[in-house]
Design an enzyme around this catalytic site. Structure first.
Site, PDB file in Angstrom:
ATOM      1  N   HIS A 193       3.012   0.955   4.089  1.00 44.90           N
ATOM      2  CA  HIS A 193       2.008   1.158   5.177  1.00 44.90           C
ATOM      3  C   HIS A 193       1.741  -0.186   6.054  1.00 44.90           C
ATOM      4  O   HIS A 193       2.004  -1.385   5.343  1.00 44.90           O
ATOM      5  CB  HIS A 193       0.620   1.657   4.796  1.00 44.90           C
ATOM      6  CG  HIS A 193      -0.129   0.587   3.791  1.00 44.90           C
ATOM      7  ND1 HIS A 193      -0.241   0.913   2.425  1.00 44.90           N
ATOM      8  CD2 HIS A 193      -1.023  -0.207   4.005  1.00 44.90           C
ATOM      9  CE1 HIS A 193      -1.134   0.182   1.795  1.00 44.90           C
ATOM     10  NE2 HIS A 193      -1.616  -0.467   2.926  1.00 44.90           N
ATOM     11  N   GLU A 228     -11.449   3.943   4.240  1.00 42.85           N
ATOM     12  CA  GLU A 228     -10.082   3.965   4.854  1.00 42.85           C
ATOM     13  C   GLU A 228      -9.647   5.386   4.860  1.00 42.85           C
ATOM     14  O   GLU A 228     -10.102   6.283   4.349  1.00 42.85           O
ATOM     15  CB  GLU A 228      -8.920   3.225   4.013  1.00 42.85           C
ATOM     16  CG  GLU A 228      -9.090   3.290   2.432  1.00 42.85           C
ATOM     17  CD  GLU A 228      -7.940   3.728   2.008  1.00 42.85           C
ATOM     18  OE1 GLU A 228      -7.102   4.126   2.589  1.00 42.85           O
ATOM     19  OE2 GLU A 228      -7.622   3.400   0.757  1.00 42.85           O
ATOM     20  N   GLN A 245      -2.601   3.001   7.689  1.00 42.56           N
ATOM     21  CA  GLN A 245      -3.836   2.840   6.888  1.00 42.56           C
ATOM     22  C   GLN A 245      -4.742   2.338   7.923  1.00 42.56           C
ATOM     23  O   GLN A 245      -4.650   1.145   8.360  1.00 42.56           O
ATOM     24  CB  GLN A 245      -3.650   2.055   5.807  1.00 42.56           C
ATOM     25  CG  GLN A 245      -4.864   1.907   4.930  1.00 42.56           C
ATOM     26  CD  GLN A 245      -4.626   0.930   3.926  1.00 42.56           C
ATOM     27  OE1 GLN A 245      -4.545  -0.489   4.182  1.00 42.56           O
ATOM     28  NE2 GLN A 245      -4.603   1.271   2.571  1.00 42.56           N
ATOM     29  N   HIS A 286      -2.744  -6.110   7.730  1.00 44.77           N
ATOM     30  CA  HIS A 286      -1.547  -6.346   6.732  1.00 44.77           C
ATOM     31  C   HIS A 286      -0.408  -5.494   6.991  1.00 44.77           C
ATOM     32  O   HIS A 286      -0.494  -4.524   7.396  1.00 44.77           O
ATOM     33  CB  HIS A 286      -2.251  -6.475   5.265  1.00 44.77           C
ATOM     34  CG  HIS A 286      -2.823  -5.144   4.764  1.00 44.77           C
ATOM     35  ND1 HIS A 286      -3.951  -4.770   5.103  1.00 44.77           N
ATOM     36  CD2 HIS A 286      -2.230  -4.197   4.343  1.00 44.77           C
ATOM     37  CE1 HIS A 286      -4.140  -3.495   4.485  1.00 44.77           C
ATOM     38  NE2 HIS A 286      -3.015  -3.068   4.217  1.00 44.77           N
ATOM     39  N   GLU A 322       0.994  -7.044   1.363  1.00 44.37           N
ATOM     40  CA  GLU A 322       0.452  -6.298   0.155  1.00 44.37           C
ATOM     41  C   GLU A 322       1.869  -5.699  -0.637  1.00 44.37           C
ATOM     42  O   GLU A 322       2.542  -5.263  -0.057  1.00 44.37           O
ATOM     43  CB  GLU A 322      -0.533  -5.390   0.718  1.00 44.37           C
ATOM     44  CG  GLU A 322      -1.025  -4.383  -0.603  1.00 44.37           C
ATOM     45  CD  GLU A 322      -1.897  -3.105   0.200  1.00 44.37           C
ATOM     46  OE1 GLU A 322      -2.492  -3.282   1.075  1.00 44.37           O
ATOM     47  OE2 GLU A 322      -2.058  -2.362  -0.887  1.00 44.37           O
TER      48      GLU A 322
HETATM   49  C1  MC0 Z   1      -7.297 -14.123   6.905  1.00 46.54           C
HETATM   50  N1  MC0 Z   1      -6.270 -14.865   7.556  1.00 46.54           N
HETATM   51  C2  MC0 Z   1      -5.105 -13.841   7.981  1.00 46.54           C
HETATM   52  C3  MC0 Z   1      -5.642 -12.719   7.530  1.00 46.54           C
HETATM   53  N2  MC0 Z   1      -6.983 -12.956   6.967  1.00 46.54           N
HETATM   54  N3  MC0 Z   1      -4.126 -14.158   8.495  1.00 46.54           N
HETATM   55  C4  MC0 Z   1      -3.169 -13.035   8.438  1.00 46.54           C
HETATM   56  N4  MC0 Z   1      -3.872 -11.683   8.401  1.00 46.54           N
HETATM   57  C5  MC0 Z   1      -5.068 -11.666   7.723  1.00 46.54           C
HETATM   58  N5  MC0 Z   1      -5.297 -10.340   7.340  1.00 46.54           N
HETATM   59  C6  MC0 Z   1      -6.352 -16.185   7.670  1.00 46.54           C
HETATM   60  C7  MC0 Z   1      -7.245 -16.653   8.516  1.00 46.54           C
HETATM   61  O1  MC0 Z   1      -7.152 -16.731   9.733  1.00 46.54           O
HETATM   62  C8  MC0 Z   1      -7.458 -18.186   7.986  1.00 46.54           C
HETATM   63  O2  MC0 Z   1      -6.414 -18.919   8.719  1.00 46.54           O
HETATM   64  C9  MC0 Z   1      -6.891 -18.073   6.692  1.00 46.54           C
HETATM   65  O3  MC0 Z   1      -6.439 -17.031   6.359  1.00 46.54           O
HETATM   66  C10 MC0 Z   1      -8.107 -17.937   5.408  1.00 46.54           C
HETATM   67  O4  MC0 Z   1      -8.873 -17.003   5.842  1.00 46.54           O
HETATM   68  P1  MC0 Z   1     -10.419 -17.151   5.997  1.00 46.54           P
HETATM   69  O5  MC0 Z   1     -10.997 -16.182   6.780  1.00 46.54           O
HETATM   70  O6  MC0 Z   1     -11.048 -18.426   5.988  1.00 46.54           O
HETATM   71  O7  MC0 Z   1     -10.817 -16.769   4.287  1.00 46.54           O
HETATM   72  P2  MC0 Z   1     -10.868 -15.349   3.784  1.00 46.54           P
HETATM   73  O8  MC0 Z   1     -12.046 -15.721   2.779  1.00 46.54           O
HETATM   74  O9  MC0 Z   1     -11.324 -14.331   4.595  1.00 46.54           O
HETATM   75  O10 MC0 Z   1      -9.997 -15.110   2.995  1.00 46.54           O
HETATM   76  C11 MC0 Z   1      -8.654 -14.462   3.654  1.00 46.54           C
HETATM   77  C12 MC0 Z   1      -7.642 -13.916   2.625  1.00 46.54           C
HETATM   78  C13 MC0 Z   1      -8.717 -12.484   1.860  1.00 46.54           C
HETATM   79  C14 MC0 Z   1      -6.404 -13.345   3.194  1.00 46.54           C
HETATM   80  C15 MC0 Z   1      -7.425 -14.674   1.491  1.00 46.54           C
HETATM   81  O11 MC0 Z   1      -9.153 -11.820   3.177  1.00 46.54           O
HETATM   82  C16 MC0 Z   1      -8.039 -11.727   0.805  1.00 46.54           C
HETATM   83  O12 MC0 Z   1      -8.118 -12.067  -0.323  1.00 46.54           O
HETATM   84  N6  MC0 Z   1      -7.332 -10.493   1.398  1.00 46.54           N
HETATM   85  C17 MC0 Z   1      -6.840  -9.592   0.402  1.00 46.54           C
HETATM   86  C18 MC0 Z   1      -7.697  -8.524   0.222  1.00 46.54           C
HETATM   87  C19 MC0 Z   1      -8.005  -7.449   1.338  1.00 46.54           C
HETATM   88  O13 MC0 Z   1      -7.523  -8.059   2.412  1.00 46.54           O
HETATM   89  N7  MC0 Z   1      -8.539  -6.540   1.243  1.00 46.54           N
HETATM   90  C20 MC0 Z   1      -8.798  -5.385   2.442  1.00 46.54           C
HETATM   91  C21 MC0 Z   1      -7.776  -4.606   2.563  1.00 46.54           C
HETATM   92  P3  MC0 Z   1      -6.896 -20.467   9.575  1.00 46.54           P
HETATM   93  O14 MC0 Z   1      -5.793 -20.955  10.295  1.00 46.54           O
HETATM   94  O15 MC0 Z   1      -7.986 -19.814  10.314  1.00 46.54           O
HETATM   95  O16 MC0 Z   1      -7.452 -21.242   8.420  1.00 46.54           O
HETATM   96  S1  MC0 Z   1      -7.812  -3.421   1.056  1.00 46.54           S
HETATM   97  C22 MC0 Z   1      -6.391  -2.517   1.454  1.00 46.54           C
HETATM   98  O17 MC0 Z   1      -5.462  -2.460   2.273  1.00 46.54           O
HETATM   99  C23 MC0 Z   1      -6.578  -1.446   0.215  1.00 46.54           C
HETATM  100  C24 MC0 Z   1      -7.390  -0.354   0.444  1.00 46.54           C
HETATM  101  C25 MC0 Z   1      -4.928  -0.540   0.237  1.00 46.54           C
HETATM  102  O18 MC0 Z   1      -4.194  -0.969   0.709  1.00 46.54           O
HETATM  103  O19 MC0 Z   1      -4.699   0.431  -0.801  1.00 46.54           O
END
Ligand code: MC0
Length: 141
Positions: free
Chosen positions: A7, A43, A59, A83, A133
């Site tokens: 997705h 979602e 998604q 993502h 993912e």
């Molecule tokens: C953050 N960054 C991204 C991003 N989110 N880059 C690309 N795509 C994204 N979606 C970048 C930021 O711009 C920043 O870069 C750096 O990563 C760190 O981001 P931050 O804002 O300082 O830090 P956090 O605390 O927001 O962590 C970002 C991180 C977090 C990706 C580690 O969001 C995470 O652990 N995500 C995984 C879980 C998730 O997203 N769950 C929701 C979907 P710069 O250059 O500014 O430092 S759940 C889902 O999808 C399930 C339901 C499913 O599929 O079944």
């Protein structure tokens, strides 16, 4: 091992509005809805196609709070592609393989994902800026 796109996750402020948009533009049907408290999202999965190993979906993700991953993403970057998820047959195996290539895993162990799947995220900074993912789809009963 990374044989298909499961997705594309789209961050949106209003889930119902974006369901209407995507289903009317692309004639996609909602096949599942869920609130995932652990991931901080409400979602919907819109079915695109079926293929070897499982289906593919759009998604749509609405954050449950501003300090959730999707809430922070929207505040920083606005709505849009959040993502890309690869479908894999064995998520632990995929985590070990890609972790062995130096990519940071955001999850130590698989978590619960859409439609009974098992999921794990990879750090976007190690994948060319793309939050990635890994998805092991639920086994068909
Ligand atoms: C953050 N960054 C991204 C991003 N989110 N880059 C690309 N795509 C994204 N979606 C970048 C930021 O711009 C920043 O870069 C750096 O990563 C760190 O981001 P931050 O804002 O300082 O830090 P956090 O605390 O927001 O962590 C970002 C991180 C977090 C990706 C580690 O969001 C995470 O652990 N995500 C995984 C879980 C998730 O997203 N769950 C929701 C979907 P710069 O250059 O500014 O430092 S759940 C889902 O999808 C399930 C339901 C499913 O599929 O079944």
């Amino acid at each position: 091992m990374f044989m298909r796109i499961d997705h594309i996750g789209i961050a949106c402020r209003d889930l119902e509005e974006k369901i209407e948009l995507f289903s009317s533009l692309f004639e996609l049907e909602v096949v599942a809805r869920e609130i995932n408290e652990e991931q901080g999202v409400k979602e919907a999965m819109l079915h695109v196609a079926d293929g070897e190993g499982g289906g593919s979906y759009i998604q749509l993700l609405e954050p449950l709070s501003e300090d959730s991953p999707v809430g922070k993403f929207i505040a920083k970057r606005g709505e849009g592609v959040h993502h890309v998820a690869f479908g894999v047959p064995d998520v632990e195996g995929a985590m070990a393989t890609i972790g062995g290539k130096g990519v940071r895993l955001l999850d130590e162990r698989p978590r619960h994902g859409s439609m009974g799947s098992r999921i794990a995220f990879l750090h976007p900074k190690d994948v060319g800026g793309m939050l990635t993912e890994l998805v092991e789809a639920a086994k068909q009963q």
